[in-house]
Design an enzyme around this catalytic site. Sequence first.
Site, PDB file in Angstrom:
ATOM      1  N   HIS A 131       0.758  -1.082   0.109  1.00 25.62           N
ATOM      2  CA  HIS A 131       0.156   0.140   0.069  1.00 25.62           C
ATOM      3  C   HIS A 131       0.749   1.230   0.059  1.00 25.62           C
ATOM      4  CE1 HIS A 131      -2.869   2.998   2.150  1.00 25.62           C
ATOM      5  NE2 HIS A 131      -3.166   2.887   0.795  1.00 25.62           N
ATOM      6  N   CYS A 155       0.130   0.306   9.803  1.00 21.10           N
ATOM      7  CA  CYS A 155      -0.187   1.703   9.170  1.00 21.10           C
ATOM      8  C   CYS A 155      -1.595   1.909   8.634  1.00 21.10           C
ATOM      9  CB  CYS A 155       0.716   1.968   7.974  1.00 21.10           C
ATOM     10  SG  CYS A 155       2.489   2.086   8.684  1.00 21.10           S
ATOM     11  N   HIS A 156      -2.246   1.125   7.905  1.00 21.41           N
ATOM     12  CA  HIS A 156      -3.577   1.359   7.263  1.00 21.41           C
ATOM     13  C   HIS A 156      -4.514   0.240   7.448  1.00 21.41           C
ATOM     14  CE1 HIS A 156      -0.703   4.554   5.643  1.00 21.41           C
ATOM     15  NE2 HIS A 156      -1.952   5.194   5.791  1.00 21.41           N
ATOM     16  N   GLY A 157      -4.072  -0.802   8.096  1.00 24.08           N
ATOM     17  CA  GLY A 157      -4.900  -2.051   8.338  1.00 24.08           C
ATOM     18  C   GLY A 157      -5.185  -3.143   7.440  1.00 24.08           C
TER      19      GLY A 157
END
Length: 191
Positions: A131, A155-157
């Site tokens: 990502h 960080c963003h799952g």
Amino acid sequence: MAETTGTAVPAEVTEHGDDGVRRRDFINIAAIGAAGVGGLAVVYPLVSQMAPSADVLAESSTEVDISSIEAGQAIKAVFRKQPLFVKRLTPQEIKDANDVDVGSLRDPQTLAERTKEGHEDVLVTMGVCTHLGCVPLGAAEGEVKGEFGGYFCPCHGSHYDTAARIRKGPAPLNLQVPEYEFTSDTVIQVG
């Protein structure tokens, strides 16, 4: 025609000399040759300084000893200044990865496509989330492995399964499998 002693001299002898090459031609060839040598003397250092240095060449490949990795364990190494995950899968993790319908995956790949033949229990991936480049958790003991038992990017799952394939979250692709080969049953060379 030029007359010297009453006999005519052919035009090509007076213009080119006896061998057909004028002095001016020789000077031109010598000047071009000297310019070529001088040009090489200037260009060679510029080109050679662009070659990779010894420390860069040393990092272009990494050897990893996997003899101490037990089933269910993973180690972190460094390859080209990025984290590298090497995991020995358990029979249950292999079964879980093979039971997934590949057509339902965002980035469809089988476990066999992500491992080497004869070493399906060893998964080698770059430890960089696809990502935004964070380092996922799950390689070290006690780290969160996410909903699918593989890796979890805090960080963003993004959640990865036991074959490091993206299953949930914003990451568009599976964790990258670098070029590698087994140099023996217990050593891999990455790069």
